[in-house]
Design a protein around this motif. Structure first.
Motif, PDB file in Angstrom:
ATOM      1  N   ALA A 239       0.864  -1.186   0.000  1.00 48.57           N
ATOM      2  CA  ALA A 239       0.000   0.000   0.000  1.00 48.57           C
ATOM      3  C   ALA A 239       0.899   1.234   0.000  1.00 48.57           C
ATOM      4  N   LEU A 240       0.970   1.908  -1.136  1.00 49.94           N
ATOM      5  CA  LEU A 240       1.852   3.062  -1.286  1.00 49.94           C
ATOM      6  C   LEU A 240       1.075   4.279  -1.760  1.00 49.94           C
ATOM      7  N   MET A 241       1.523   5.447  -1.327  1.00 48.42           N
ATOM      8  CA  MET A 241       1.036   6.693  -1.898  1.00 48.42           C
ATOM      9  C   MET A 241       1.694   6.884  -3.260  1.00 48.42           C
ATOM     10  N   GLY A 242       1.074   7.704  -4.085  1.00 43.74           N
ATOM     11  CA  GLY A 242       1.667   8.009  -5.391  1.00 43.74           C
ATOM     12  C   GLY A 242       3.082   8.541  -5.250  1.00 43.74           C
ATOM     13  N   ASN A 243       3.287   9.376  -4.237  1.00 42.21           N
ATOM     14  CA  ASN A 243       4.630   9.936  -4.030  1.00 42.21           C
ATOM     15  C   ASN A 243       5.639   8.863  -3.620  1.00 42.21           C
ATOM     16  N   ASN A 244       5.187   7.847  -2.853  1.00 39.10           N
ATOM     17  CA  ASN A 244       6.079   6.723  -2.510  1.00 39.10           C
ATOM     18  C   ASN A 244       6.439   5.946  -3.771  1.00 39.10           C
ATOM     19  N   ALA A 245       5.448   5.773  -4.632  1.00 40.27           N
ATOM     20  CA  ALA A 245       5.669   5.005  -5.866  1.00 40.27           C
ATOM     21  C   ALA A 245       6.701   5.698  -6.746  1.00 40.27           C
ATOM     22  N   ALA A 246       6.635   7.032  -6.792  1.00 36.55           N
ATOM     23  CA  ALA A 246       7.601   7.794  -7.590  1.00 36.55           C
ATOM     24  C   ALA A 246       9.008   7.612  -7.033  1.00 36.55           C
ATOM     25  N   ALA A 247       9.141   7.736  -5.712  1.00 30.64           N
ATOM     26  CA  ALA A 247      10.467   7.601  -5.090  1.00 30.64           C
ATOM     27  C   ALA A 247      11.011   6.184  -5.301  1.00 30.64           C
ATOM     28  N   ALA A 248      10.130   5.192  -5.212  1.00 30.76           N
ATOM     29  CA  ALA A 248      10.566   3.800  -5.426  1.00 30.76           C
ATOM     30  C   ALA A 248      11.098   3.619  -6.845  1.00 30.76           C
ATOM     31  N   ALA A 249      10.433   4.262  -7.805  1.00 27.86           N
ATOM     32  CA  ALA A 249      10.870   4.143  -9.205  1.00 27.86           C
ATOM     33  C   ALA A 249      12.245   4.765  -9.402  1.00 27.86           C
ATOM     34  N   VAL A 250      12.492   5.887  -8.743  1.00 34.73           N
ATOM     35  CA  VAL A 250      13.781   6.579  -8.892  1.00 34.73           C
ATOM     36  C   VAL A 250      14.917   5.687  -8.399  1.00 34.73           C
ATOM     37  N   LYS A 251      14.667   5.016  -7.290  1.00 29.22           N
ATOM     38  CA  LYS A 251      15.683   4.104  -6.752  1.00 29.22           C
ATOM     39  C   LYS A 251      15.878   2.916  -7.695  1.00 29.22           C
ATOM     40  N   LEU A 252      14.758   2.341  -8.159  1.00 29.08           N
ATOM     41  CA  LEU A 252      14.849   1.182  -9.054  1.00 29.08           C
ATOM     42  C   LEU A 252      15.561   1.532 -10.365  1.00 29.08           C
TER      43      LEU A 252
ATOM     44  N   ALA B 212      15.586  11.809   0.093  1.00 32.88           N
ATOM     45  CA  ALA B 212      16.593  12.288   1.050  1.00 32.88           C
ATOM     46  C   ALA B 212      16.796  11.255   2.167  1.00 32.88           C
ATOM     47  N   ASP B 213      15.670  10.644   2.615  1.00 36.54           N
ATOM     48  CA  ASP B 213      15.762   9.584   3.633  1.00 36.54           C
ATOM     49  C   ASP B 213      16.567   8.402   3.111  1.00 36.54           C
ATOM     50  N   MET B 214      16.259   8.004   1.873  1.00 36.38           N
ATOM     51  CA  MET B 214      16.958   6.846   1.288  1.00 36.38           C
ATOM     52  C   MET B 214      18.437   7.158   1.091  1.00 36.38           C
ATOM     53  N   LYS B 215      18.726   8.427   0.785  1.00 38.74           N
ATOM     54  CA  LYS B 215      20.127   8.836   0.632  1.00 38.74           C
ATOM     55  C   LYS B 215      20.830   8.734   1.991  1.00 38.74           C
ATOM     56  N   ALA B 216      20.142   9.237   3.036  1.00 35.39           N
ATOM     57  CA  ALA B 216      20.746   9.240   4.373  1.00 35.39           C
ATOM     58  C   ALA B 216      21.002   7.829   4.878  1.00 35.39           C
ATOM     59  N   SER B 217      20.099   6.903   4.547  1.00 38.26           N
ATOM     60  CA  SER B 217      20.238   5.533   5.045  1.00 38.26           C
ATOM     61  C   SER B 217      21.167   4.691   4.167  1.00 38.26           C
ATOM     62  N   GLY B 218      21.562   5.261   3.033  1.00 36.66           N
ATOM     63  CA  GLY B 218      22.427   4.516   2.128  1.00 36.66           C
ATOM     64  C   GLY B 218      21.679   3.656   1.128  1.00 36.66           C
ATOM     65  N   GLU B 219      20.348   3.663   1.235  1.00 33.31           N
ATOM     66  CA  GLU B 219      19.536   2.845   0.333  1.00 33.31           C
ATOM     67  C   GLU B 219      19.578   3.391  -1.092  1.00 33.31           C
ATOM     68  N   PHE B 220      19.725   4.710  -1.210  1.00 35.19           N
ATOM     69  CA  PHE B 220      19.841   5.360  -2.522  1.00 35.19           C
ATOM     70  C   PHE B 220      21.277   5.818  -2.700  1.00 35.19           C
TER      71      PHE B 220
END
Lengths: 384, 186
Positions: free
Chosen positions: A4-17, A39-47
């Motif tokens: 269950a994702l918001m549209g904005n979550n889906a966009a961020a997921a695509a950028v990482k993928l 920015a969160d994903m960058k901070a955690s190293g995920e991005f």
């Protein structure tokens, strides 16, 4: 896996993928969560890509023009006034033939101060040389961003993926987030053939003579023209890889339909329900969803034009002093078609007004009964 | 398709309650879901709305909910507002965060859940304004019978920003209480 994702979550997921290498963005409602998530994903190293903080949307696009020229895969996201502020840089990106991808979360323009959705922000960028797609579901946001990179990098033209503020950006629904390996197979690393190269220094976007400028523009126009075919081939490949099919124009129950709702964005999803309810009454209803706005899929739309048909366009946008923008584009596409259908224009849901099933049914009935005037847009709203 | 409307106040986690319902439905495999915030200009304490749709089939309607099957009231003060019952379908259910069992009406079913006391007993939020969203979501899932308890627990654990196990416990307690009360009423 479906989450269950918001549209904005889906966009961020695509950028990482998509393994984007440089993100530069400035937060603005309702896009903010895209930037926050990255920015969160960058901070955690995920991005693992670069995240370049800037003081404005204009600088965000300027940053990406530089990064893309250096050969990086790039992304930004914005909304409304932020997109307007970016405007002149959009021309620099397309004219330099940089495959930049951006998400625009459609939000109406002020004044007065307004947070909710309409499409006038992105449609005002019509002539900037960017491809434009309009999404109807959160799944489509994720998928369209992946398709956008393939299209941008094949055509060397930038792509804008648009989706409705709040109605999609902040709404949770199931989204299938594909595995990284599957995305890697579909979207190989960017190999930009005109990348800056210290061993082979060149100048970019320097002053040409008028004749050279004209020829460059002519070539860009030709590449934009072939984009519909290129994108369709990429969408086919996407469907084979991921089982989800998209097209520039998506018809619904059109075969024997007499009056077609023509809708884009999230309301095009609601229109499917309206068509089914009208059909349940024995009425010959159908709909066309316009997913691709630039290049405008004129030839595809002409295939649906018949003498006995009526089109009624629902525009959540407006060009002051004229008409709804999709309506005008459709009329222009049908000009010269023998026995062209009647095209009625309606304007609805500006600034986030609800486009309900009932409103779409009412619009369809008015058009089907010939109660609308082709020359004048009709402004419609759900009384609730 | 079932449509749900949530009435709460800014800061109460109203939108998150809708999201947890949607996520629990998805995780349990019951069907499709959508959680929709009604965004005003976000201010703590202002009345806020959220909506959810759940269905065995693909959900295509992307608009507000006007005729809900269920209404969830996170703030008991709002329960008196006529907006709470607006459009509620006959036979629909109103789930209120309240200590008092409401007088039974004929048109709708009522379910009172002492979510404030439940949240407080699990140490959720400040004592004067406990976070009731997880308890209310537990009661809602029980009332609609659209997700199993493990799915609800996973959805709560994933959604809350702090005290995951305490929130899960609150949701479980309200879920059990709602089941008992509804079975007793039936």
């Amino acid at each position: 896996m479906r989450k269950a994702l918001m549209g904005n979550n889906a966009a961020a997921a695509a950028v990482k993928l998509a393994r984007v290498e440089v993100v530069s963005a400035y937060p603005i409602t309702p896009q903010t969560q895209v930037v926050e998530a990255l920015a969160d994903m960058k901070a955690s190293g995920e991005f693992p890509g670069r995240f370049v903080r800037v003081e404005s949307e204009h600088s965000a696009m300027a940053c990406l023009v530089g990064a893309a020229q250096a050969g990086a895969r790039t992304f930004t996201a914005t909304s409304s006034q932020g997109l307007a502020y970016m405007h002149e840089m959009l021309h620099w990106a397309s004219g330099a033939r940089l495959p930049i991808v951006m998400a625009d979360v459609n939000r109406a323009l002020g004044a007065p101060w307004i947070l909710w959705t309409d499409q006038t922000d992105s449609l005002s960028q019509r002539d900037t040389g960017w491809l434009q797609f309009y999404c109807s579901t959160n799944q489509e946001i994720l998928d369209s961003l992946l398709i956008a990179y393939r299209a941008a990098e094949a055509l060397l033209l930038p792509v804008m993926v648009n989706y409705d503020g709040f109605t999609l950006s902040h709404t949770y629904e199931p989204v299938d987030v594909p595995a990284q390996e599957a995305v890697d197979r579909f979207l190989p690393p960017l190999n930009y053939q005109y990348a800056l190269d210290l061993a082979n220094p060149r100048a970019f976007s320097a002053l040409p003579k008028p004749k050279e400028y004209m020829r460059l523009r002519r070539r860009m126009a030709a590449d934009m023209d072939r984009a519909t075919v290129t994108v369709a081939a990429i969408e086919d490949e996407f469907a084979r890889a991921f089982g989800r099919r998209y097209a520039a124009v998506e018809p619904y129950r059109t075969d024997d339909a007499e009056t077609l709702l023509v809708v884009s964005g999230a309301p095009a999803s609601t229109a499917l329900e309206a068509v089914d309810r009208l059909r349940a009454e024995g009425l010959r209803a159908g709909s066309l969803r316009i997913r691709q706005f630039r290049p405008f899929p004129a030839a595809v739309l002409r295939a649906y034009a018949g003498r006995e048909r009526r089109f009624v366009v629902v525009d959540r946008n407006f060009s002051m002093g004229h008409h709804g923008i999709f309506c005008e584009e459709l009329k222009s596409a049908l000009y010269g078609v023998k026995g062209r259908p009647k095209v009625f224009g309606t304007v609805a849901g500006l600034g986030g007004g609800d486009i309900t099933v009932e409103l779409l049914e009412e619009i369809w009935r008015d058009a089907d009964a010939g109660r609308l005037d082709e020359r004048e847009p009709l402004w419609m709203e759900d009384a609730r | 398709m079932l449509e749900i409307r949530f009435h709460g106040r800014g800061g109460q986690g109203t939108v998150l309650a809708a999201k947890m319902l949607a996520d629990a439905v998805l995780r349990s495999g019951w069907g499709e879901c959508m959680a929709i915030p009604e965004f005003g200009v976000e201010r703590r304490g202002a009345p806020v709305l959220a909506y959810a749709r759940i269905s065995k089939e693909t959900i295509r309607v992307r608009a507000r909910v006007y005729a809900p099957d269920a209404v969830v009231v996170l703030d008991p003060v709002l329960a008196a507002s006529p907006a709470v019952l607006a459009g509620l379908k006959p036979g629909g259910i109103v789930i209120v965060n309240s200590e008092k069992t409401p007088s039974a009406g004929r048109r709708w079913r009522w379910l009172a859940i002492p979510a404030k006391a439940i949240a407080r007993s699990h140490g959720l939020g400040p004592r004067t304004a406990p976070m009731v969203n997880t308890a209310m979501c537990g009661a809602l899932v029980a009332a609609l019978e659209v997700a199993c308890l493990p799915s609800l627990e996973a959805a709560v654990r994933d959604a809350v920003p702090a005290k995951p196990e305490e929130n899960v416990a609150a949701a479980r307690e309200a879920y059990s209480l709602a089941r008992r009360r509804l079975h007793a009423a039936a």
